[in-house]
Design a protein around this motif. Structure first.
Motif, mmCIF file in Angstrom:
data_model
loop_
_atom_site.group_PDB
_atom_site.id
_atom_site.type_symbol
_atom_site.label_atom_id
_atom_site.label_comp_id
_atom_site.label_asym_id
_atom_site.label_seq_id
_atom_site.Cartn_x
_atom_site.Cartn_y
_atom_site.Cartn_z
ATOM 1 N N ILE A 200 7.640 26.006 3.162
ATOM 2 C CA ILE A 200 7.611 25.049 2.049
ATOM 3 C C ILE A 200 7.655 23.624 2.571
ATOM 4 N N ASP A 201 8.546 23.378 3.549
ATOM 5 C CA ASP A 201 8.671 22.038 4.129
ATOM 6 C C ASP A 201 7.354 21.580 4.749
ATOM 7 N N PHE A 202 6.702 22.486 5.477
ATOM 8 C CA PHE A 202 5.443 22.126 6.145
ATOM 9 C C PHE A 202 4.360 21.783 5.124
ATOM 10 N N ILE A 203 4.198 22.628 4.119
ATOM 11 C CA ILE A 203 3.155 22.413 3.107
ATOM 12 C C ILE A 203 3.402 21.124 2.329
ATOM 13 N N LEU A 204 4.642 20.923 1.876
ATOM 14 C CA LEU A 204 4.960 19.741 1.079
ATOM 15 C C LEU A 204 4.862 18.452 1.889
ATOM 16 N N SER A 205 5.313 18.485 3.141
ATOM 17 C CA SER A 205 5.250 17.273 3.964
ATOM 18 C C SER A 205 3.818 16.920 4.328
ATOM 19 N N LEU A 206 2.977 17.934 4.563
ATOM 20 C CA LEU A 206 1.566 17.682 4.853
ATOM 21 C C LEU A 206 0.885 17.061 3.638
ATOM 22 N N ALA A 207 1.153 17.614 2.455
ATOM 23 C CA ALA A 207 0.574 17.076 1.221
ATOM 24 C C ALA A 207 1.061 15.656 0.967
ATOM 25 N N ALA A 208 2.357 15.425 1.205
ATOM 26 C CA ALA A 208 2.934 14.091 0.982
ATOM 27 C C ALA A 208 2.322 13.060 1.920
ATOM 28 N N LEU A 209 2.078 13.458 3.172
ATOM 29 C CA LEU A 209 1.495 12.534 4.149
ATOM 30 C C LEU A 209 0.090 12.106 3.731
ATOM 31 N N VAL A 210 -0.675 13.046 3.192
ATOM 32 C CA VAL A 210 -2.033 12.738 2.729
ATOM 33 C C VAL A 210 -1.988 11.837 1.496
ATOM 34 N N VAL A 211 -1.177 12.217 0.522
ATOM 35 C CA VAL A 211 -1.101 11.466 -0.740
ATOM 36 C C VAL A 211 -0.524 10.059 -0.537
ATOM 37 N N LEU A 212 0.461 9.956 0.348
ATOM 38 C CA LEU A 212 1.158 8.680 0.527
ATOM 39 C C LEU A 212 0.559 7.797 1.624
ATOM 40 N N SER A 213 -0.542 8.225 2.220
ATOM 41 C CA SER A 213 -1.150 7.437 3.300
ATOM 42 C C SER A 213 -1.479 5.995 2.873
ATOM 43 N N PRO A 214 -1.953 5.742 1.626
ATOM 44 C CA PRO A 214 -2.176 4.345 1.219
ATOM 45 C C PRO A 214 -0.870 3.542 1.177
ATOM 46 N N VAL A 215 0.210 4.186 0.775
ATOM 47 C CA VAL A 215 1.517 3.513 0.743
ATOM 48 C C VAL A 215 1.962 3.174 2.166
ATOM 49 N N PHE A 216 1.755 4.112 3.094
ATOM 50 C CA PHE A 216 2.068 3.872 4.500
ATOM 51 C C PHE A 216 1.332 2.635 4.998
ATOM 52 N N LEU A 217 0.061 2.532 4.651
ATOM 53 C CA LEU A 217 -0.766 1.421 5.119
ATOM 54 C C LEU A 217 -0.260 0.088 4.577
ATOM 55 N N VAL A 218 0.018 0.042 3.282
ATOM 56 C CA VAL A 218 0.511 -1.196 2.644
ATOM 57 C C VAL A 218 1.839 -1.627 3.260
ATOM 58 N N VAL B 15 1.411 -3.030 6.854
ATOM 59 C CA VAL B 15 0.886 -4.403 6.859
ATOM 60 C C VAL B 15 1.993 -5.384 6.498
ATOM 61 N N TRP B 16 2.791 -5.057 5.488
ATOM 62 C CA TRP B 16 3.877 -5.931 5.048
ATOM 63 C C TRP B 16 4.896 -6.141 6.173
ATOM 64 N N ILE B 17 5.255 -5.076 6.851
ATOM 65 C CA ILE B 17 6.235 -5.160 7.937
ATOM 66 C C ILE B 17 5.721 -6.055 9.062
ATOM 67 N N LYS B 18 4.439 -5.907 9.409
ATOM 68 C CA LYS B 18 3.850 -6.704 10.490
ATOM 69 C C LYS B 18 3.782 -8.179 10.108
ATOM 70 N N LEU B 19 3.465 -8.473 8.841
ATOM 71 C CA LEU B 19 3.370 -9.856 8.387
ATOM 72 C C LEU B 19 4.750 -10.497 8.248
ATOM 73 N N ASP B 20 5.752 -9.681 7.980
ATOM 74 C CA ASP B 20 7.099 -10.188 7.716
ATOM 75 C C ASP B 20 7.846 -10.580 8.985
ATOM 76 N N SER B 21 7.659 -9.822 10.062
ATOM 77 C CA SER B 21 8.384 -10.125 11.304
ATOM 78 C C SER B 21 7.662 -9.510 12.495
ATOM 79 N N SER B 22 7.925 -10.055 13.659
ATOM 80 C CA SER B 22 7.282 -9.542 14.869
ATOM 81 C C SER B 22 7.944 -8.231 15.293
ATOM 82 N N GLY B 23 7.162 -7.371 15.889
ATOM 83 C CA GLY B 23 7.688 -6.098 16.349
ATOM 84 C C GLY B 23 6.864 -4.934 15.842
ATOM 85 N N PRO B 24 7.209 -3.723 16.259
ATOM 86 C CA PRO B 24 6.461 -2.532 15.841
ATOM 87 C C PRO B 24 6.690 -2.192 14.375
ATOM 88 N N VAL B 25 5.780 -1.413 13.817
ATOM 89 C CA VAL B 25 5.917 -0.963 12.422
ATOM 90 C C VAL B 25 6.999 0.103 12.312
#
Length: 206
Positions: A9-27, A30-40
Motif C-alpha cells: 500500500i505504501d509503495f502504490i500510494l507514494s508512487l501515485a503521490a509523487l506523480v500527482v504532486l510533481s507540479p507542487v514539488f517544482l513550484v 523554485v521558491w526555495i531557490k529564489l528565497d535563499s542560497s543553498g540546495p533545494v
C-alpha cells in the motif's frame, strides 16, 4: 501478514503521490531557490527500522549556516535560522513531502513512529522499551496527531509503542485522517518546542 500488505500500500500510494504532486514539488523547489542560497533538499541521518541509519529527505527550510545534526528545539533562536519559505513549509508540513521518496525506497512508511535523529539517544532508548524501533519509521504517526512537538520524550515514545501494538489497516487509516486534520490546524507545531507542555508545567511550579 499486515506488514507485507502495508508495504505494498505504501509503495502504490507514494508512487501515485509523487506523480500527482510533481507540479507542487517544482513550484516549491523554485521558491526555495529564489528565497535563499543553498540546495533545494535537506538530507539528514536518521534512525530507521532496527536502528539502522538512513538519509531522510526534506525541503530545506533553514539557512545553510544552521548547526547540523541538532534538533530545532536545541537551537538558541530557531526562528533566526528559518527562511521565509521555510516558515510556511514547516507550518503546513510541506517540507516533509520529499519523504515520499524515502517511502518508495522502503526506508519509511506512510504511518509509523517519526524517525529520530541519529544522536537522539534518549528517544531511541525510550522507544526500545516499546519495540518502536522495530518497525519502519513513518511520514506521520500516532504521536504526531497527539501532540507532536509539544510532547516530552517519554510520552512520545509511549505513543509510538501504542502504535506498534495497535498497528492495522484500520488504525493506519485513523492516523492518516488525523494527520490531515492536524496539518490543516497546524496542531502541535512549535518551533524549538519539543516538550513544551512539560516545560510550561515546570514554569508554573516555580
Amino acid at each position: 501478514m499486515y506488514l507485507v500488505v502495508k508495504r505494498v500500500i505504501d509503495f502504490i500510494l507514494s508512487l501515485a503521490a509523487l506523480v500527482v504532486l510533481s507540479p507542487v514539488f517544482l513550484v516549491l523547489a523554485v521558491w526555495i531557490k529564489l528565497d535563499s542560497s543553498g540546495p533545494v533538499f535537506f538530507k539528514q541521518k536518521r534512525v530507521g527500522k532496527g536502528k539502522a541509519f538512513f538519509q531522510i529527505l526534506k525541503f530545506r527550510t533553514m539557512r545553510t549556516d544552521t548547526p547540523s545534526d541538532m534538533p530545532t528545539h536545541l537551537l538558541g533562536d530557531p526562528e533566526a535560522f528559518i527562511t521565509k519559505s521555510g516558515k510556511f513549509l514547516r507550518k503546513t508540513s510541506l517540507d516533509e513531502l520529499p519523504q515520499i521518496i524515502n517511502i518508495l525506497k522502503g526506508e519509511m512508511a506512510i504511518i509509523g513512529p517519526r524517525p529520530a535523529l541519529w544522536n537522539q539517544d534518549d528517544l531511541v532508548a525510550e522507544r526500545d522499551k516499546y519495540g518502536a524501533n522495530d518497525v519502519l519509521p513513518g511520514l506521520s504517526g500516532w504521536a504526531q496527531i497527539n501532540g507532536r512537538d509539544e510532547l516530552p520524550i517519554p510520552i512520545k515514545a509511549k505513543l509510538d509503542g501504542d502504535y506498534v501494538e495497535r498497528m492495522s489497516l484500520t488504525f493506519d487509516v485513523k492516523c492518516f485522517i488525523g494527520t490531515i486534520t492536524s496539518v490543516l490546524r497546524s496542531d502541535g507545531v512549535v518551533e524549538g518546542g519539543t516538550g513544551v507542555i512539560e516545560k510550561a508545567k515546570k514554569e508554573v511550579e516555580r
